[in-house]
Design a protein around this motif. Structure first.
Motif, PDB file in Angstrom:
ATOM      1  N   SER A 278       0.824  -1.213   0.000  1.00  0.00           N
ATOM      2  CA  SER A 278       0.000   0.000   0.000  1.00  0.00           C
ATOM      3  C   SER A 278       0.861   1.268   0.000  1.00  0.00           C
ATOM      4  N   HIS A 279       2.053   1.204   0.657  1.00  0.00           N
ATOM      5  CA  HIS A 279       2.871   2.416   0.728  1.00  0.00           C
ATOM      6  C   HIS A 279       3.659   2.672  -0.556  1.00  0.00           C
ATOM      7  N   SER A 280       3.436   1.834  -1.591  1.00  0.00           N
ATOM      8  CA  SER A 280       4.193   2.031  -2.827  1.00  0.00           C
ATOM      9  C   SER A 280       3.720   3.256  -3.588  1.00  0.00           C
ATOM     10  N   LYS A 281       2.507   3.772  -3.188  1.00  0.00           N
ATOM     11  CA  LYS A 281       1.926   4.941  -3.863  1.00  0.00           C
ATOM     12  C   LYS A 281       1.751   4.659  -5.364  1.00  0.00           C
TER      13      LYS A 281
ATOM     14  N   GLU B 243      -2.650  -0.556  -6.858  1.00  0.00           N
ATOM     15  CA  GLU B 243      -2.701  -1.601  -5.834  1.00  0.00           C
ATOM     16  C   GLU B 243      -2.244  -2.949  -6.391  1.00  0.00           C
TER      17      GLU B 243
END
Ligand SMILES: Nc1ncnc2c1ncn2[C@@H]1O[C@H](COP(=O)(O)OP(=O)(O)OP(=O)(O)O)[C@@H](O)[C@H]1O
Length: 347
Positions: free
Chosen positions: A161-164, A167
């Motif tokens: 999720s923090h990969s920006k 999804e």
């Protein structure tokens, strides 16, 4: 091999577009295996080559990968591997600073910091449709390799999720996966989880046959065929003897041949340097033998075996080798005198 360090994770460079080294030997057996692998990979099914160290898994994997006409990414399994090492990680902040000096007497400064993200090899390979070679993948823990379940079944890569980023990343149709592993009895490996094993075709390999080992030794060292034959026969006979903790592989033949070629040496045990070279390349494999008598017998055996293959001396036989085989195959080495008489070698 193993020039690619998975632990490089966050600082991984661009995916490697490596080709297998020139001099790859493709005989009928390897050619047939390569054809089968290509057929499976083109059908979207991953291929897993499993076999002992030095049997040629990585070379075949890289060779097949290079013939699929897609970029190749290579990653080597590691006990510290995590999903992040495969997929990507946060990489610092990107800062933008806007200085507004529109009205002379007023300066407005606005600063924005956005978390950066760096894709790692699996993400790039899935996005761009690379052939992904995952060497010794069973050295990585199952927790790292679970990411492949979705890639292989649903053809999606789940992004953190923090990969920006998105999804889910839809896997490019050209993505192909080749894996290699040593059997699980080898140190530092993990059992492959059933769910992953179920999604691939596993092909078991063994040490190459004599002719292939000779061809590979020739091609990797440049020695003459006759010299390659004697070296390979010596190493194979040592492998067959069982007088070691770690079986000698094709790499030992290549090493000895390269040293001979580089030093323009004659392959004869009359040269004490050749004896030293054989001992340096091979003796560490029986080094953990605690019993000094047995260790000395193994060492004498190795020397006598080289004399047999390089200089035509009688074939030696080792006490522990005799214990495994009921039929004597040569002249006893490291065996007490009465037992030698009982063996009656072929000298
Ligand atoms: N078909 C081949 N043509 C040319 N060289 C080969 C071939 N097969 C193996 N070799 C050479 O033999 C050595 C061992 O091969 P490779 O590294 O592919 O084995 P491996 O099974 O992957 O070993 P490991 O499990 O230890 O990584 C290497 O030096 C490689 O270049």
């Amino acid at each position: 091999m193993n020039a690619f360090d998975p632990a490089q994770g966050p600082s991984m460079p661009e995916p490697s577009h490596r080709q297998p080294r020139s001099g790859f030997v493709e005989n009928e057996r390897i050619g047939e295996l390569a054809n089968r692998m290509r057929a499976y990979l083109r059908a979207g099914i991953p291929v897993h080559l499993r076999g002992p160290a030095g049997c040629g898994k990585t070379s075949i994997a890289m060779h097949v990968a290079s013939t699929l006409r897609r970029p190749v990414s290579l990653v080597v399994g590691d006990k510290n591997m995590t999903t992040a090492d495969l997929v990507g990680t946060k990489s610092g902040y990107q800062t933008t600073r806007v200085v507004d000096n529109f009205v002379n007497s007023v300066t407005k400064v606005e600063e924005n910091a956005v978390q950066g993200w760096q894709d790692h090899r699996l993400t790039v390979a899935c996005r761009e449709g690379h052939t992904f070679v995952y060497d010794e993948f069973n050295r990585s823990p199952a927790s790292a390799n679970n990411i492949f379940l979705g890639v292989l079944e649903e053809r999606v890569l789940v992004m953190p999720s923090h990969s920006k980023r998105e999804e889910y990343l839809k896997v490019h149709p050209g993505f192909a996966l080749i894996l290699t592993s040593n059997p699980t009895e080898y140190a530092g490996t993990h059992t492959v989880q059933d769910a992953l094993a179920d999604r691939m075709i596993t092909i078991d390999l063994d040490h190459q046959d004599r002719e292939t080992e000779i061809d590979v030794t020739l091609s990797r060292s440049g020695v003459s065929r006759g010299v390659a034959e004697r070296i390979v026969d010596f190493v194979r006979a040592y492998r067959q003897s069982g007088a070691y903790d770690q079986p000698p592989t094709l790499r030992a033949s290549i090493m000895i041949a390269k040293i001979i070629e580089a030093g323009s040496l004659e392959l004869t045990m009359r040269n004490p340097l050749i004896e030293r070279i054989c001992a340096d390349v091979l003796q560490a494999r029986c080094g953990s033998e605690k019993d000094p008598k047995r260790r000395a017998a193994r060492s004498d055996f190795l020397t006598a075996l080289a004399c047999h293959h390089f200089d035509g001396a009688p074939r030696p036989v080792l006490e522990e080798e005799m214990a495994r085989s009921s039929k004597p195959v040569g002249v006893a080495v490291g065996v007490p005198a009465p037992e030698i008489a009982a063996i009656g070698g072929t000298a």
